[in-house]
Write a protein that holds these residues in place. Structure first.
Motif, PDB file in Angstrom:
ATOM      1  N   LEU A  92      -6.045  58.632 -41.677  1.00  0.00           N
ATOM      2  CA  LEU A  92      -7.286  58.614 -40.906  1.00  0.00           C
ATOM      3  C   LEU A  92      -8.105  57.423 -41.384  1.00  0.00           C
ATOM      4  O   LEU A  92      -8.495  57.362 -42.556  1.00  0.00           O
ATOM      5  CB  LEU A  92      -8.078  59.903 -41.130  1.00  0.00           C
ATOM      6  CG  LEU A  92      -7.338  61.217 -40.864  1.00  0.00           C
ATOM      7  CD1 LEU A  92      -8.151  62.399 -41.379  1.00  0.00           C
ATOM      8  CD2 LEU A  92      -7.050  61.369 -39.379  1.00  0.00           C
ATOM      9  N   TYR A  93      -8.342  56.462 -40.497  1.00  0.00           N
ATOM     10  CA  TYR A  93      -9.149  55.295 -40.861  1.00  0.00           C
ATOM     11  C   TYR A  93     -10.533  55.405 -40.238  1.00  0.00           C
ATOM     12  O   TYR A  93     -10.678  55.706 -39.048  1.00  0.00           O
ATOM     13  CB  TYR A  93      -8.487  53.997 -40.384  1.00  0.00           C
ATOM     14  CG  TYR A  93      -9.401  52.784 -40.576  1.00  0.00           C
ATOM     15  CD1 TYR A  93      -9.552  52.209 -41.830  1.00  0.00           C
ATOM     16  CD2 TYR A  93     -10.118  52.257 -39.499  1.00  0.00           C
ATOM     17  CE1 TYR A  93     -10.401  51.126 -42.016  1.00  0.00           C
ATOM     18  CE2 TYR A  93     -10.971  51.168 -39.685  1.00  0.00           C
ATOM     19  CZ  TYR A  93     -11.106  50.609 -40.939  1.00  0.00           C
ATOM     20  OH  TYR A  93     -11.963  49.542 -41.128  1.00  0.00           O
ATOM     21  N   THR A  94     -11.553  55.155 -41.056  1.00  0.00           N
ATOM     22  CA  THR A  94     -12.921  55.121 -40.566  1.00  0.00           C
ATOM     23  C   THR A  94     -13.707  54.153 -41.449  1.00  0.00           C
ATOM     24  O   THR A  94     -13.131  53.422 -42.255  1.00  0.00           O
ATOM     25  CB  THR A  94     -13.526  56.544 -40.564  1.00  0.00           C
ATOM     26  OG1 THR A  94     -14.838  56.495 -40.005  1.00  0.00           O
ATOM     27  CG2 THR A  94     -13.584  57.128 -41.953  1.00  0.00           C
ATOM     28  N   HIS A  95     -15.021  54.135 -41.313  1.00  0.00           N
ATOM     29  CA  HIS A  95     -15.843  53.291 -42.190  1.00  0.00           C
ATOM     30  C   HIS A  95     -17.146  54.025 -42.477  1.00  0.00           C
ATOM     31  O   HIS A  95     -17.586  54.873 -41.692  1.00  0.00           O
ATOM     32  CB  HIS A  95     -16.106  51.923 -41.558  1.00  0.00           C
ATOM     33  CG  HIS A  95     -16.840  51.974 -40.255  1.00  0.00           C
ATOM     34  ND1 HIS A  95     -18.221  51.965 -40.180  1.00  0.00           N
ATOM     35  CD2 HIS A  95     -16.402  52.061 -38.980  1.00  0.00           C
ATOM     36  CE1 HIS A  95     -18.593  52.024 -38.906  1.00  0.00           C
ATOM     37  NE2 HIS A  95     -17.510  52.093 -38.155  1.00  0.00           N
ATOM     38  N   HIS A  96     -17.755  53.696 -43.623  1.00  0.00           N
ATOM     39  CA  HIS A  96     -18.979  54.396 -44.008  1.00  0.00           C
ATOM     40  C   HIS A  96     -20.201  53.483 -44.000  1.00  0.00           C
ATOM     41  O   HIS A  96     -21.318  53.945 -44.259  1.00  0.00           O
ATOM     42  CB  HIS A  96     -18.819  55.067 -45.383  1.00  0.00           C
ATOM     43  CG  HIS A  96     -18.719  54.110 -46.545  1.00  0.00           C
ATOM     44  ND1 HIS A  96     -19.832  53.619 -47.195  1.00  0.00           N
ATOM     45  CD2 HIS A  96     -17.634  53.576 -47.164  1.00  0.00           C
ATOM     46  CE1 HIS A  96     -19.438  52.822 -48.184  1.00  0.00           C
ATOM     47  NE2 HIS A  96     -18.110  52.778 -48.187  1.00  0.00           N
ATOM     48  N   ASP A  97     -20.027  52.204 -43.702  1.00  0.00           N
ATOM     49  CA  ASP A  97     -21.164  51.298 -43.640  1.00  0.00           C
ATOM     50  C   ASP A  97     -21.784  51.328 -42.246  1.00  0.00           C
ATOM     51  O   ASP A  97     -21.209  51.887 -41.303  1.00  0.00           O
ATOM     52  CB  ASP A  97     -20.755  49.878 -44.023  1.00  0.00           C
ATOM     53  CG  ASP A  97     -19.667  49.318 -43.109  1.00  0.00           C
ATOM     54  OD1 ASP A  97     -18.806  50.096 -42.649  1.00  0.00           O
ATOM     55  OD2 ASP A  97     -19.680  48.105 -42.841  1.00  0.00           O
ATOM     56  N   VAL A  98     -22.953  50.726 -42.111  1.00  0.00           N
ATOM     57  CA  VAL A  98     -23.657  50.690 -40.830  1.00  0.00           C
ATOM     58  C   VAL A  98     -24.115  49.261 -40.547  1.00  0.00           C
ATOM     59  O   VAL A  98     -24.257  48.451 -41.468  1.00  0.00           O
ATOM     60  CB  VAL A  98     -24.881  51.636 -40.823  1.00  0.00           C
ATOM     61  CG1 VAL A  98     -24.439  53.080 -40.954  1.00  0.00           C
ATOM     62  CG2 VAL A  98     -25.878  51.270 -41.920  1.00  0.00           C
ATOM     63  N   PRO A  99     -24.360  48.938 -39.278  1.00  0.00           N
ATOM     64  CA  PRO A  99     -24.875  47.615 -38.941  1.00  0.00           C
ATOM     65  C   PRO A  99     -26.375  47.550 -39.187  1.00  0.00           C
ATOM     66  O   PRO A  99     -27.044  48.589 -39.352  1.00  0.00           O
ATOM     67  CB  PRO A  99     -24.564  47.493 -37.449  1.00  0.00           C
ATOM     68  CG  PRO A  99     -24.688  48.909 -36.962  1.00  0.00           C
ATOM     69  CD  PRO A  99     -24.153  49.773 -38.079  1.00  0.00           C
ATOM     70  N   ALA A 100     -26.907  46.347 -39.206  1.00  0.00           N
ATOM     71  CA  ALA A 100     -28.366  46.211 -39.272  1.00  0.00           C
ATOM     72  C   ALA A 100     -28.956  46.759 -37.980  1.00  0.00           C
ATOM     73  O   ALA A 100     -28.465  46.457 -36.892  1.00  0.00           O
ATOM     74  CB  ALA A 100     -28.743  44.747 -39.461  1.00  0.00           C
ATOM     75  N   PRO A 101     -29.976  47.603 -38.052  1.00  0.00           N
ATOM     76  CA  PRO A 101     -30.539  48.182 -36.828  1.00  0.00           C
ATOM     77  C   PRO A 101     -31.209  47.120 -35.961  1.00  0.00           C
ATOM     78  O   PRO A 101     -31.872  46.217 -36.467  1.00  0.00           O
ATOM     79  CB  PRO A 101     -31.557  49.199 -37.353  1.00  0.00           C
ATOM     80  CG  PRO A 101     -31.903  48.719 -38.730  1.00  0.00           C
ATOM     81  CD  PRO A 101     -30.663  48.071 -39.263  1.00  0.00           C
ATOM     82  N   ALA A 102     -30.998  47.237 -34.667  1.00  0.00           N
ATOM     83  CA  ALA A 102     -31.581  46.280 -33.716  1.00  0.00           C
ATOM     84  C   ALA A 102     -32.697  46.951 -32.927  1.00  0.00           C
ATOM     85  O   ALA A 102     -32.735  48.177 -32.799  1.00  0.00           O
ATOM     86  CB  ALA A 102     -30.500  45.776 -32.760  1.00  0.00           C
TER      87      ALA A 102
END
Length: 263
Positions: A92-102
């Motif tokens: 299962l591949y995912t990510h835990h980071d987030v983008p800078a909010p726009a």
């Protein structure tokens, strides 16, 4: 949601998801307060906090092997739950980071102050990697609760990339650095587009693994503001679909190669 071999299994999974949902929602809301913006060096410590928070939750879920991989100072989380001999392995591949909010001025609620309104959760990442990771965790626990098993019917390996946004570029390095740990027979990419479009073919090609179709999308109803939001019902549906997948993936398909489990 039932199946031919286990009538009523779908109802049991739905009941398990419902029983566990509040705990996992509380986890997701707490996790969403961490501004793990991987593209901003000022938030490097927050990305580490996010990884540690996920590792703690996976440990509480019962995953027997959990590691934090720091590659170029970016922490990713790897977890493994071996199955019985002969069962295939699902990555299962995912990510835990987030983008800078726009468009912050257009958000009704601050992006790192998760808020529930009218059956929807508002917060940065709730419909992206974090929301999907929470639903995957919930799905695994629902599978165990519904079946009474102590381990999943399929070997599970989970990789939560710490630099999955805005692309899956870091995945190349992780695959090169940890080939044995990431070996799998089947692969599911739990990331939203466009990361999924990059990661899914890369994983299946690099691992020689069979790609599985995406789980039902996380949805949100239109409404005022630019907030990222997700319907709680779609998080539950995502978890139920994962619980079903874990059971059905445990049935070996003809010609499926058994890679075993890492020690």
């Amino acid at each position: 949601m039932t199946d031919d071999h286990h009538p009523g299994a779908g109802a049991a999974k739905a009941q398990a998801v419902k029983a566990l949902a509040e705990t996992f929602l509380a986890d997701l809301r707490d996790w969403t307060t961490i501004p793990a913006i991987s593209a901003d060096p000022a938030h490097r410590t927050d990305v580490t906090r996010s990884a540690d928070a996920l590792a703690l939750r996976l440990d509480r879920d019962g995953w027997p092997r959990i590691r934090r991989w720091d590659l170029r100072g970016v922490p990713s989380v790897y977890a493994e739950w071996p199955a019985d001999p002969g069962a295939p392995t699902l990555l299962l591949y995912t990510h835990h980071d987030v983008p800078a909010p726009a468009a912050l001025a257009d958000w009704r609620f601050p992006p790192f102050e998760p808020t529930v309104r009218e059956g929807q959760l508002h917060g940065l990442g709730v419909r992206g990697g974090r929301g999907r990771t929470a639903a995957l965790r919930l799905g695994v626990r629902a599978h165990l609760a519904a079946t009474g098993r102590r381990a999943p019917e399929v070997g599970l390996r989970l990789l939560a990339d710490g630099a999955g946004l805005p692309s899956a570029a870091s995945l190349y390095e992780l695959l090169g650095e940890y080939p044995a740990e990431l070996a799998a027979d089947l692969v599911l990419c739990g990331a939203a587009e466009p990361v999924r479009a990059q990661a899914a073919p890369l994983l299946s090609t690099a691992l020689g693994a069979r790609p599985l179709p995406a789980l039902p999308p996380l949805t949100a109803r239109p409404g005022p503001g630019a907030d990222e939001r997700v319907d709680l019902a779609s998080l539950h549906g995502h978890a139920e679909a994962l619980a079903t997948l874990v059971r059905t993936a445990g049935a070996r398909a003809p010609g499926l190669t058994d890679r075993g489990s890492a020690a």
